[in-house]
Write a protein that holds these residues in place. Structure first.
Motif, short mmCIF file in Angstrom:
data_model
loop_
_atom_site.label_atom_id
_atom_site.label_comp_id
_atom_site.label_asym_id
_atom_site.label_seq_id
_atom_site.Cartn_x
_atom_site.Cartn_y
_atom_site.Cartn_z
N HIS A 47 5.98 -14.92 -15.62
CA HIS A 47 5.58 -13.90 -14.64
C HIS A 47 6.36 -14.07 -13.34
O HIS A 47 5.82 -13.88 -12.25
N ALA A 48 7.63 -14.43 -13.46
CA ALA A 48 8.44 -14.70 -12.27
C ALA A 48 8.57 -13.47 -11.38
O ALA A 48 8.55 -13.57 -10.15
N GLY A 49 8.72 -12.29 -11.98
CA GLY A 49 8.88 -11.07 -11.19
C GLY A 49 7.68 -10.79 -10.31
O GLY A 49 7.81 -10.50 -9.12
N VAL A 50 6.50 -10.88 -10.89
CA VAL A 50 5.26 -10.63 -10.14
C VAL A 50 5.07 -11.70 -9.06
O VAL A 50 4.71 -11.40 -7.92
N ALA A 51 5.32 -12.95 -9.43
CA ALA A 51 5.14 -14.05 -8.48
C ALA A 51 6.09 -13.91 -7.29
O ALA A 51 5.69 -14.11 -6.13
N THR A 52 7.33 -13.55 -7.57
CA THR A 52 8.31 -13.40 -6.49
C THR A 52 7.96 -12.22 -5.60
O THR A 52 8.10 -12.30 -4.37
N ALA A 53 7.51 -11.13 -6.20
CA ALA A 53 7.11 -9.96 -5.40
C ALA A 53 5.96 -10.32 -4.46
O ALA A 53 5.94 -9.89 -3.29
N ALA A 54 5.02 -11.13 -4.95
CA ALA A 54 3.88 -11.53 -4.11
C ALA A 54 4.34 -12.41 -2.96
O ALA A 54 3.91 -12.24 -1.80
N VAL A 55 5.24 -13.36 -3.25
CA VAL A 55 5.77 -14.24 -2.20
C VAL A 55 6.55 -13.43 -1.17
O VAL A 55 6.40 -13.62 0.05
N LEU A 56 7.38 -12.52 -1.64
CA LEU A 56 8.16 -11.68 -0.74
C LEU A 56 7.26 -10.86 0.18
O LEU A 56 7.49 -10.79 1.40
N LEU A 57 6.25 -10.24 -0.39
CA LEU A 57 5.33 -9.42 0.41
C LEU A 57 4.60 -10.26 1.46
O LEU A 57 4.45 -9.86 2.62
N LEU A 58 4.18 -11.45 1.06
CA LEU A 58 3.46 -12.33 1.99
C LEU A 58 4.35 -12.73 3.16
O LEU A 58 3.92 -12.71 4.33
N PHE A 59 5.61 -13.08 2.89
CA PHE A 59 6.50 -13.46 3.97
C PHE A 59 6.86 -12.26 4.85
O PHE A 59 7.05 -12.43 6.07
N LEU A 60 6.99 -11.11 4.28
CA LEU A 60 7.27 -9.91 5.08
C LEU A 60 6.16 -9.66 6.09
O LEU A 60 6.41 -9.21 7.21
N VAL A 61 4.93 -9.97 5.70
CA VAL A 61 3.78 -9.76 6.58
C VAL A 61 3.65 -10.90 7.60
O VAL A 61 3.48 -10.67 8.80
N LEU A 62 3.77 -12.15 7.12
CA LEU A 62 3.51 -13.30 7.98
C LEU A 62 4.73 -13.77 8.77
O LEU A 62 4.62 -14.06 9.96
N ARG A 63 5.90 -13.87 8.11
CA ARG A 63 7.10 -14.40 8.76
C ARG A 63 8.33 -13.63 8.25
O ARG A 63 9.06 -14.12 7.39
N PRO A 64 8.59 -12.45 8.80
CA PRO A 64 9.76 -11.66 8.36
C PRO A 64 11.09 -12.40 8.54
O PRO A 64 12.06 -12.11 7.84
N ARG A 65 11.12 -13.38 9.42
CA ARG A 65 12.35 -14.14 9.66
C ARG A 65 12.82 -14.84 8.39
O ARG A 65 14.02 -14.97 8.14
N VAL A 66 11.88 -15.32 7.58
CA VAL A 66 12.23 -16.01 6.34
C VAL A 66 13.01 -15.08 5.42
O VAL A 66 14.03 -15.45 4.84
N VAL A 67 12.53 -13.85 5.29
CA VAL A 67 13.20 -12.86 4.43
C VAL A 67 14.56 -12.49 5.01
O VAL A 67 15.55 -12.35 4.28
#
Length: 373
Positions: A222-242
Protein backbone atom coordinates in the motif's frame (compact mmCIF):
# COMPACT_ATOMS: atom_id res chain seq x y z
CA UNK A 1 6.32 27.62 -8.99
CA UNK A 2 9.72 28.27 -7.43
CA UNK A 3 9.99 24.55 -6.59
CA UNK A 4 9.40 23.60 -10.23
CA UNK A 5 11.99 26.12 -11.39
CA UNK A 6 14.53 24.76 -8.88
CA UNK A 7 13.92 21.16 -9.94
CA UNK A 8 14.23 21.98 -13.64
CA UNK A 9 17.40 23.99 -13.02
CA UNK A 10 18.97 21.11 -11.12
CA UNK A 11 17.96 18.57 -13.76
CA UNK A 12 19.55 20.64 -16.51
CA UNK A 13 22.87 20.23 -14.68
CA UNK A 14 22.37 16.51 -13.92
CA UNK A 15 24.42 14.60 -16.49
CA UNK A 16 22.96 11.23 -15.60
CA UNK A 17 19.43 12.55 -16.04
CA UNK A 18 20.36 13.99 -19.42
CA UNK A 19 21.81 10.63 -20.51
CA UNK A 20 18.61 8.87 -19.44
CA UNK A 21 16.51 11.46 -21.23
CA UNK A 22 18.55 11.01 -24.40
CA UNK A 23 18.10 7.24 -24.10
CA UNK A 24 14.34 7.68 -23.79
CA UNK A 25 14.30 9.86 -26.87
CA UNK A 26 16.28 7.22 -28.77
CA UNK A 27 13.85 4.46 -27.81
CA UNK A 28 10.91 6.67 -28.75
CA UNK A 29 12.38 7.13 -32.23
CA UNK A 30 13.29 3.44 -32.57
CA UNK A 31 10.01 2.08 -31.18
CA UNK A 32 7.38 4.81 -31.60
CA UNK A 33 4.52 2.32 -31.28
CA UNK A 34 5.58 1.61 -27.67
CA UNK A 35 5.44 5.21 -26.50
CA UNK A 36 1.92 4.87 -25.02
CA UNK A 37 3.14 1.95 -22.89
CA UNK A 38 6.24 3.68 -21.50
CA UNK A 39 4.44 4.60 -18.30
CA UNK A 40 3.59 0.96 -17.61
CA UNK A 41 7.32 0.15 -17.51
CA UNK A 42 7.76 2.26 -14.38
CA UNK A 43 7.63 0.33 -11.11
CA UNK A 44 5.15 2.67 -9.46
CA UNK A 45 5.15 0.95 -6.04
CA UNK A 46 8.92 1.50 -5.90
CA UNK A 47 8.56 5.14 -6.90
CA UNK A 48 5.83 5.62 -4.29
CA UNK A 49 7.91 3.98 -1.56
CA UNK A 50 10.92 6.09 -2.54
CA UNK A 51 8.85 9.29 -2.40
CA UNK A 52 7.52 8.46 1.05
CA UNK A 53 10.97 7.63 2.42
CA UNK A 54 12.36 10.84 0.95
CA UNK A 55 9.61 12.83 2.65
CA UNK A 56 10.18 11.22 6.04
CA UNK A 57 13.96 11.60 5.97
CA UNK A 58 13.67 15.18 4.73
CA UNK A 59 11.31 15.81 7.66
CA UNK A 60 13.91 14.43 10.08
CA UNK A 61 16.55 16.67 8.50
CA UNK A 62 14.37 19.78 8.66
CA UNK A 63 13.45 19.04 12.27
CA UNK A 64 17.08 19.46 13.33
CA UNK A 65 17.14 16.05 15.05
CA UNK A 66 19.90 14.68 12.85
CA UNK A 67 22.05 17.70 13.58
CA UNK A 68 21.70 17.04 17.31
CA UNK A 69 22.35 13.31 16.89
CA UNK A 70 25.38 14.07 14.75
CA UNK A 71 26.80 16.30 17.46
CA UNK A 72 26.45 13.54 20.04
CA UNK A 73 28.15 11.11 17.69
CA UNK A 74 31.02 13.53 17.14
CA UNK A 75 31.42 14.01 20.88
CA UNK A 76 31.67 10.22 21.39
CA UNK A 77 34.17 9.59 18.59
CA UNK A 78 37.84 10.43 18.92
CA UNK A 79 38.84 10.64 15.26
CA UNK A 80 37.54 10.97 11.71
CA UNK A 81 38.56 7.36 11.07
CA UNK A 82 36.55 6.12 14.06
CA UNK A 83 33.46 8.01 12.88
CA UNK A 84 33.81 6.66 9.34
CA UNK A 85 34.16 3.08 10.62
CA UNK A 86 31.09 3.54 12.82
CA UNK A 87 28.95 4.98 10.01
CA UNK A 88 30.04 2.34 7.50
CA UNK A 89 29.42 -0.50 9.97
CA UNK A 90 26.02 0.94 10.92
CA UNK A 91 25.00 1.22 7.27
CA UNK A 92 25.99 -2.39 6.60
CA UNK A 93 24.23 -3.70 9.72
CA UNK A 94 20.99 -1.82 9.06
CA UNK A 95 20.90 -3.01 5.46
CA UNK A 96 20.69 -6.65 6.53
CA UNK A 97 17.21 -6.04 7.97
CA UNK A 98 15.91 -2.74 6.57
CA UNK A 99 17.10 -3.27 2.93
CA UNK A 100 19.91 -1.30 1.37
CA UNK A 101 17.76 1.65 0.28
CA UNK A 102 16.12 2.20 3.67
CA UNK A 103 19.49 1.91 5.43
CA UNK A 104 20.78 4.77 3.30
CA UNK A 105 17.76 6.90 4.13
CA UNK A 106 18.61 6.46 7.81
CA UNK A 107 22.41 6.82 7.69
CA UNK A 108 23.07 9.40 4.96
CA UNK A 109 21.10 12.29 6.53
CA UNK A 110 22.94 11.59 9.80
CA UNK A 111 26.23 11.58 7.89
CA UNK A 112 25.41 14.94 6.33
CA UNK A 113 24.96 16.38 9.82
CA UNK A 114 28.23 14.87 11.05
CA UNK A 115 30.17 16.19 8.08
CA UNK A 116 28.75 19.68 8.51
CA UNK A 117 29.87 19.66 12.12
CA UNK A 118 33.37 18.32 11.54
CA UNK A 119 34.44 19.04 8.00
CA UNK A 120 34.68 15.32 7.19
CA UNK A 121 34.56 14.65 3.43
CA UNK A 122 30.84 14.13 2.82
CA UNK A 123 30.94 12.60 -0.64
CA UNK A 124 33.65 10.08 0.22
CA UNK A 125 31.86 9.07 3.42
CA UNK A 126 28.55 8.51 1.62
CA UNK A 127 30.32 6.55 -1.13
CA UNK A 128 31.70 4.17 1.50
CA UNK A 129 28.21 3.87 3.00
CA UNK A 130 26.86 2.95 -0.43
CA UNK A 131 29.49 0.22 -0.67
CA UNK A 132 28.58 -0.88 2.86
CA UNK A 133 24.87 -1.35 2.17
CA UNK A 134 25.69 -3.34 -0.95
CA UNK A 135 27.81 -5.63 1.24
CA UNK A 136 25.46 -5.91 4.21
CA UNK A 137 22.26 -6.33 2.23
CA UNK A 138 23.76 -9.32 0.38
CA UNK A 139 23.63 -11.40 3.57
CA UNK A 140 19.91 -11.91 4.14
CA UNK A 141 16.93 -12.82 1.96
CA UNK A 142 15.31 -9.49 2.87
CA UNK A 143 18.38 -7.28 2.49
CA UNK A 144 17.64 -6.17 -1.07
CA UNK A 145 15.07 -6.78 -3.83
CA UNK A 146 17.18 -9.27 -5.77
CA UNK A 147 17.64 -11.46 -2.69
CA UNK A 148 13.91 -11.39 -1.95
CA UNK A 149 13.24 -12.55 -5.51
CA UNK A 150 15.87 -15.32 -5.36
CA UNK A 151 14.71 -16.49 -1.93
CA UNK A 152 11.17 -16.93 -3.21
CA UNK A 153 12.45 -18.56 -6.38
CA UNK A 154 14.70 -21.04 -4.57
CA UNK A 155 12.20 -21.81 -1.78
CA UNK A 156 14.99 -22.42 0.74
CA UNK A 157 14.93 -21.76 4.51
CA UNK A 158 15.92 -18.29 5.71
CA UNK A 159 18.97 -19.64 7.53
CA UNK A 160 20.20 -21.63 4.54
CA UNK A 161 20.22 -18.52 2.40
CA UNK A 162 22.24 -16.62 5.00
CA UNK A 163 24.68 -19.54 5.39
CA UNK A 164 25.33 -19.54 1.65
CA UNK A 165 25.92 -15.77 1.55
CA UNK A 166 27.95 -15.50 4.77
CA UNK A 167 31.43 -16.27 3.37
CA UNK A 168 31.05 -13.66 0.64
CA UNK A 169 29.66 -10.98 2.95
CA UNK A 170 32.21 -11.65 5.71
CA UNK A 171 35.11 -11.44 3.25
CA UNK A 172 33.82 -8.26 1.64
CA UNK A 173 33.11 -6.63 5.00
CA UNK A 174 36.65 -7.24 6.23
CA UNK A 175 38.02 -5.76 3.00
CA UNK A 176 35.69 -2.75 3.22
CA UNK A 177 36.58 -1.95 6.83
CA UNK A 178 40.27 -2.21 6.00
CA UNK A 179 39.81 0.16 3.07
CA UNK A 180 37.79 2.56 5.25
CA UNK A 181 40.54 2.65 7.87
CA UNK A 182 43.08 3.39 5.16
CA UNK A 183 41.00 6.03 3.33
CA UNK A 184 40.09 8.17 6.37
CA UNK A 185 42.58 10.02 8.55
CA UNK A 186 43.14 9.44 12.24
CA UNK A 187 42.81 13.15 12.91
CA UNK A 188 40.91 14.57 15.84
CA UNK A 189 37.65 16.36 15.19
CA UNK A 190 37.41 20.12 14.99
CA UNK A 191 33.73 20.95 15.39
CA UNK A 192 32.60 23.53 12.85
CA UNK A 193 29.32 25.29 13.59
CA UNK A 194 27.87 26.65 10.36
CA UNK A 195 24.57 27.57 11.97
CA UNK A 196 22.63 27.21 15.18
CA UNK A 197 20.15 24.37 14.77
CA UNK A 198 16.91 24.37 16.74
CA UNK A 199 14.92 21.20 17.31
CA UNK A 200 11.39 21.12 15.89
CA UNK A 201 9.97 18.58 18.33
CA UNK A 202 6.55 18.45 16.70
CA UNK A 203 7.97 17.65 13.29
CA UNK A 204 10.34 15.10 14.80
CA UNK A 205 7.47 13.39 16.60
CA UNK A 206 5.39 13.21 13.43
CA UNK A 207 8.26 11.68 11.44
CA UNK A 208 9.05 9.08 14.09
CA UNK A 209 5.38 8.20 14.52
CA UNK A 210 4.93 7.72 10.77
CA UNK A 211 8.10 5.79 9.98
CA UNK A 212 7.15 2.26 11.12
CA UNK A 213 3.51 2.47 9.92
CA UNK A 214 4.78 3.65 6.54
CA UNK A 215 7.18 0.69 6.25
CA UNK A 216 4.43 -1.73 7.30
CA UNK A 217 1.99 -0.26 4.77
CA UNK A 218 4.64 -0.43 2.06
CA UNK A 219 5.40 -4.06 2.92
CA UNK A 220 1.65 -4.77 2.59
CA UNK A 221 1.74 -3.26 -0.93
CA UNK A 222 0.00 0.00 0.00
CA UNK A 223 2.92 2.33 -0.74
CA UNK A 224 0.82 4.67 -2.88
CA UNK A 225 -1.80 5.27 -0.20
CA UNK A 226 0.82 5.58 2.54
CA UNK A 227 2.86 8.11 0.57
CA UNK A 228 -0.22 10.16 -0.29
CA UNK A 229 -1.11 10.32 3.42
CA UNK A 230 2.42 11.40 4.38
CA UNK A 231 2.48 14.01 1.62
CA UNK A 232 -0.87 15.45 2.67
CA UNK A 233 0.17 15.61 6.32
CA UNK A 234 3.39 17.48 5.53
CA UNK A 235 1.58 19.88 3.20
CA UNK A 236 -0.68 20.81 6.12
CA UNK A 237 1.88 20.80 8.95
CA UNK A 238 5.25 21.65 7.33
CA UNK A 239 5.07 22.65 3.63
CA UNK A 240 8.81 23.35 3.74
CA UNK A 241 9.51 19.60 3.81
CA UNK A 242 7.62 19.10 0.54
CA UNK A 243 9.24 22.16 -1.06
CA UNK A 244 12.79 20.99 -0.25
CA UNK A 245 12.27 17.39 -1.40
CA UNK A 246 14.51 16.10 -4.20
CA UNK A 247 11.72 15.60 -6.73
CA UNK A 248 14.31 15.22 -9.47
CA UNK A 249 15.47 11.92 -7.97
CA UNK A 250 12.00 10.45 -8.49
CA UNK A 251 12.08 11.50 -12.14
CA UNK A 252 15.54 9.98 -12.58
CA UNK A 253 14.30 6.66 -11.21
CA UNK A 254 11.22 6.72 -13.43
CA UNK A 255 13.43 7.23 -16.50
CA UNK A 256 15.74 4.43 -15.34
CA UNK A 257 12.89 1.94 -15.19
CA UNK A 258 11.75 2.84 -18.69
CA UNK A 259 15.19 2.89 -20.32
CA UNK A 260 16.54 -0.25 -18.67
CA UNK A 261 13.43 -2.33 -19.28
CA UNK A 262 13.29 -1.26 -22.90
CA UNK A 263 16.95 -2.19 -23.25
CA UNK A 264 16.44 -5.59 -21.62
CA UNK A 265 13.50 -6.29 -23.92
CA UNK A 266 15.38 -5.80 -27.18
CA UNK A 267 15.53 -8.92 -29.35
CA UNK A 268 19.26 -8.49 -29.76
CA UNK A 269 19.75 -8.50 -25.99
CA UNK A 270 17.63 -11.64 -25.56
CA UNK A 271 19.49 -13.38 -28.40
CA UNK A 272 22.82 -12.49 -26.84
CA UNK A 273 21.78 -13.99 -23.50
CA UNK A 274 20.97 -17.26 -25.23
CA UNK A 275 24.46 -17.40 -26.74
CA UNK A 276 26.36 -16.90 -23.49
CA UNK A 277 26.23 -20.47 -22.25
CA UNK A 278 24.46 -19.71 -18.99
CA UNK A 279 24.10 -23.43 -18.23
CA UNK A 280 27.75 -23.28 -17.15
CA UNK A 281 28.01 -21.85 -13.58
CA UNK A 282 31.17 -19.84 -14.29
CA UNK A 283 29.58 -18.22 -17.35
CA UNK A 284 26.45 -17.48 -15.34
CA UNK A 285 28.55 -15.82 -12.64
CA UNK A 286 30.44 -13.48 -14.96
CA UNK A 287 27.40 -12.68 -17.10
CA UNK A 288 25.42 -11.79 -13.97
CA UNK A 289 28.08 -9.31 -12.94
CA UNK A 290 28.27 -7.85 -16.44
CA UNK A 291 24.52 -7.53 -16.94
CA UNK A 292 24.21 -5.84 -13.53
CA UNK A 293 26.60 -3.16 -14.76
CA UNK A 294 24.27 -2.44 -17.67
CA UNK A 295 20.76 -2.67 -16.24
CA UNK A 296 21.37 -2.82 -12.43
CA UNK A 297 21.28 -5.98 -10.37
CA UNK A 298 17.53 -6.27 -9.81
CA UNK A 299 16.55 -6.46 -13.51
CA UNK A 300 19.65 -8.60 -14.07
CA UNK A 301 18.40 -11.11 -11.48
CA UNK A 302 15.00 -11.33 -13.08
CA UNK A 303 16.55 -11.78 -16.53
CA UNK A 304 19.02 -14.47 -15.42
CA UNK A 305 16.27 -16.43 -13.71
CA UNK A 306 14.69 -16.93 -17.13
CA UNK A 307 17.77 -18.89 -18.24
CA UNK A 308 18.98 -20.61 -15.05
CA UNK A 309 17.65 -21.78 -11.66
CA UNK A 310 21.09 -21.84 -10.03
CA UNK A 311 20.17 -19.33 -7.34
CA UNK A 312 23.46 -19.77 -5.49
CA UNK A 313 25.57 -18.55 -8.40
CA UNK A 314 23.07 -15.83 -9.34
CA UNK A 315 22.98 -14.54 -5.75
CA UNK A 316 26.76 -14.12 -5.68
CA UNK A 317 26.96 -12.59 -9.13
CA UNK A 318 24.23 -9.96 -8.84
CA UNK A 319 25.25 -8.89 -5.35
CA UNK A 320 28.84 -8.50 -6.52
CA UNK A 321 27.44 -6.66 -9.54
CA UNK A 322 26.15 -3.92 -7.26
CA UNK A 323 29.70 -2.56 -7.20
CA UNK A 324 31.46 -1.02 -10.18
CA UNK A 325 29.40 1.25 -12.40
CA UNK A 326 26.93 3.36 -10.44
CA UNK A 327 23.95 1.78 -12.22
CA UNK A 328 24.92 -1.61 -10.76
CA UNK A 329 22.61 -1.00 -7.79
CA UNK A 330 19.80 1.50 -7.37
CA UNK A 331 21.15 2.11 -3.85
CA UNK A 332 24.25 3.63 -5.44
CA UNK A 333 22.14 6.21 -7.26
CA UNK A 334 20.18 7.07 -4.13
CA UNK A 335 23.39 7.60 -2.15
CA UNK A 336 25.05 9.75 -4.80
CA UNK A 337 21.94 11.86 -5.24
CA UNK A 338 21.62 12.48 -1.50
CA UNK A 339 25.11 13.99 -1.33
CA UNK A 340 24.01 16.97 -3.42
CA UNK A 341 27.40 16.77 -5.16
CA UNK A 342 27.09 16.66 -8.96
CA UNK A 343 30.58 15.20 -9.23
CA UNK A 344 29.97 12.49 -6.67
CA UNK A 345 29.99 9.84 -9.42
CA UNK A 346 33.72 10.46 -9.92
CA UNK A 347 34.51 9.70 -6.28
CA UNK A 348 32.18 6.73 -6.34
CA UNK A 349 33.86 5.10 -9.33
CA UNK A 350 37.31 5.76 -7.86
CA UNK A 351 36.46 3.27 -5.12
CA UNK A 352 33.61 1.18 -6.57
CA UNK A 353 35.40 -0.05 -9.70
CA UNK A 354 38.38 -1.50 -7.79
CA UNK A 355 35.84 -2.84 -5.28
CA UNK A 356 34.09 -4.68 -8.11
CA UNK A 357 37.36 -6.31 -9.17
CA UNK A 358 38.11 -7.43 -5.60
CA UNK A 359 34.54 -8.62 -4.93
CA UNK A 360 34.36 -10.50 -8.23
CA UNK A 361 37.62 -12.29 -7.44
CA UNK A 362 36.51 -13.21 -3.92
CA UNK A 363 33.15 -14.46 -5.17
CA UNK A 364 34.78 -16.60 -7.85
CA UNK A 365 37.20 -18.18 -5.38
CA UNK A 366 34.42 -18.98 -2.90
CA UNK A 367 32.11 -20.43 -5.53
CA UNK A 368 34.48 -22.37 -7.76
CA UNK A 369 37.83 -22.84 -6.03
CA UNK A 370 36.63 -23.48 -2.48
CA UNK A 371 33.30 -25.25 -3.05
CA UNK A 372 31.18 -26.07 -0.03
CA UNK A 373 28.87 -29.00 0.41
Amino acid sequence: MSVIVRVLRDLKRDRFFLVLLAGLAGFAIYQPARIPSFGALIDWPTISALAGLLLLTKGLEVSGALHALGRRLVESMATERAAALFLVSTAALLSTALTNDVALFVVVPLTIGVCRLTGMPLTKTVVFEALAVNVGSALTPIGNPQNIFLWQLADVPFGDFIWHQLPLVASLMVALLALTAFAFRARSFDVIEHEVSTLDRRLLGVCLALYVPFLVATDMHHAGVATAAVLLLFLVLRPRVVAELDWGLLLVFALMFIDLRLLAGLDAVSALMLKLGLQKPANLYWVGIGVSQLVSNVPATIALAEFSRDWRVIAYSVNVGGFGWMVGSLANLIALRMTGDRNAWKTFHLYAIPALAVAAGIGYVLLFLLPRS
